[in-house]
Design a protein around this motif. Structure first.
Motif, PDB file in Angstrom:
ATOM      1  N   GLY A  12     -19.125 -21.246   2.172  1.00  0.00           N
ATOM      2  CA  GLY A  12     -20.028 -19.892   1.426  1.00  0.00           C
ATOM      3  C   GLY A  12     -19.962 -19.754   0.361  1.00  0.00           C
ATOM      4  O   GLY A  12     -19.406 -20.703  -0.497  1.00  0.00           O
ATOM      5  N   PRO A  13     -20.108 -18.349  -0.110  1.00  0.00           N
ATOM      6  CA  PRO A  13     -19.849 -17.979  -1.647  1.00  0.00           C
ATOM      7  C   PRO A  13     -18.417 -18.933  -1.783  1.00  0.00           C
ATOM      8  O   PRO A  13     -18.291 -18.942  -3.061  1.00  0.00           O
ATOM      9  N   TRP A  14     -17.712 -18.115  -1.123  1.00  0.00           N
ATOM     10  CA  TRP A  14     -16.600 -18.413  -2.136  1.00  0.00           C
ATOM     11  C   TRP A  14     -16.049 -19.900  -2.391  1.00  0.00           C
ATOM     12  O   TRP A  14     -15.731 -19.908  -3.405  1.00  0.00           O
ATOM     13  N   ILE A  16     -18.418 -21.898  -2.715  1.00  0.00           N
ATOM     14  CA  ILE A  16     -19.618 -22.884  -3.806  1.00  0.00           C
ATOM     15  C   ILE A  16     -18.509 -21.959  -4.895  1.00  0.00           C
ATOM     16  O   ILE A  16     -18.406 -22.869  -5.909  1.00  0.00           O
ATOM     17  N   GLY A  17     -17.649 -20.971  -5.604  1.00  0.00           N
ATOM     18  CA  GLY A  17     -17.173 -20.530  -6.278  1.00  0.00           C
ATOM     19  C   GLY A  17     -16.314 -21.713  -6.707  1.00  0.00           C
ATOM     20  O   GLY A  17     -15.878 -22.054  -7.802  1.00  0.00           O
ATOM     21  N   LEU A  18     -15.774 -21.599  -5.690  1.00  0.00           N
ATOM     22  CA  LEU A  18     -14.076 -22.965  -5.832  1.00  0.00           C
ATOM     23  C   LEU A  18     -15.044 -23.636  -6.597  1.00  0.00           C
ATOM     24  O   LEU A  18     -14.050 -24.421  -7.409  1.00  0.00           O
ATOM     25  N   ILE A  19     -15.539 -24.649  -5.856  1.00  0.00           N
ATOM     26  CA  ILE A  19     -16.528 -25.645  -6.281  1.00  0.00           C
ATOM     27  C   ILE A  19     -16.382 -25.941  -7.716  1.00  0.00           C
ATOM     28  O   ILE A  19     -16.446 -26.706  -8.395  1.00  0.00           O
ATOM     29  N   VAL A  20     -17.437 -24.583  -8.073  1.00  0.00           N
ATOM     30  CA  VAL A  20     -17.398 -24.491  -9.960  1.00  0.00           C
ATOM     31  C   VAL A  20     -16.695 -24.721 -10.391  1.00  0.00           C
ATOM     32  O   VAL A  20     -16.144 -25.070 -11.502  1.00  0.00           O
ATOM     33  N   LEU A  21     -15.145 -23.724 -10.206  1.00  0.00           N
ATOM     34  CA  LEU A  21     -14.460 -23.524 -10.556  1.00  0.00           C
ATOM     35  C   LEU A  21     -13.150 -25.034 -10.944  1.00  0.00           C
ATOM     36  O   LEU A  21     -12.297 -25.322 -12.090  1.00  0.00           O
ATOM     37  N   VAL A  22     -13.797 -25.740  -9.922  1.00  0.00           N
ATOM     38  CA  VAL A  22     -12.697 -27.137 -10.166  1.00  0.00           C
ATOM     39  C   VAL A  22     -13.611 -28.282 -11.027  1.00  0.00           C
ATOM     40  O   VAL A  22     -13.161 -28.708 -11.372  1.00  0.00           O
ATOM     41  N   VAL A  23     -15.199 -28.383 -10.644  1.00  0.00           N
ATOM     42  CA  VAL A  23     -15.606 -29.249 -11.751  1.00  0.00           C
ATOM     43  C   VAL A  23     -15.313 -28.554 -13.237  1.00  0.00           C
ATOM     44  O   VAL A  23     -15.148 -29.538 -14.577  1.00  0.00           O
ATOM     45  N   LEU A  24     -15.377 -27.150 -13.370  1.00  0.00           N
ATOM     46  CA  LEU A  24     -15.422 -26.517 -14.740  1.00  0.00           C
ATOM     47  C   LEU A  24     -13.912 -27.385 -15.418  1.00  0.00           C
ATOM     48  O   LEU A  24     -13.698 -27.885 -16.407  1.00  0.00           O
ATOM     49  N   LEU A  25     -12.422 -27.092 -14.468  1.00  0.00           N
ATOM     50  CA  LEU A  25     -11.837 -27.598 -15.275  1.00  0.00           C
ATOM     51  C   LEU A  25     -11.293 -29.075 -15.199  1.00  0.00           C
ATOM     52  O   LEU A  25     -10.663 -29.752 -16.310  1.00  0.00           O
ATOM     53  N   LEU A  26     -12.411 -29.897 -14.336  1.00  0.00           N
ATOM     54  CA  LEU A  26     -12.237 -31.155 -14.706  1.00  0.00           C
ATOM     55  C   LEU A  26     -12.922 -31.873 -15.902  1.00  0.00           C
ATOM     56  O   LEU A  26     -11.841 -32.939 -16.181  1.00  0.00           O
TER      57      LEU A  26
END
Length: 63
Positions: A12-14, A16-26
């Motif tokens: 869901g949207p949450w 997807i947001g978590l995945i985007v955040l992890v990619v940004l951090l990595l």
């Protein structure tokens, strides 16, 4: 139900947001645009090769 259907149904949207955040951090903010440019160039090259292949096969059919 198969496993893939259950897994895909849970995104869901949450999530997807978590995945985007992890990619940004990595990868960091500077590296992501470079990766997207490379991905876009790869897609562009694939489309160009695909069109060239279609043109070659049409020429061969006429002969």
């Amino acid at each position: 139900m198969n496993f893939l259907g259950i897994f895909l149904g849970m995104i869901g949207p949450w999530q997807i947001g978590l995945i985007v955040l992890v990619v940004l951090l990595l990868f960091g903010g500077k590296k992501i645009p470079e990766m997207m440019r490379g991905l876009g160039g790869g897609i562009k090259e694939f489309k160009k090769a695909s069109k060239d292949e279609d043109g070659d096969s049409k020429i061969e059919e006429k002969n």
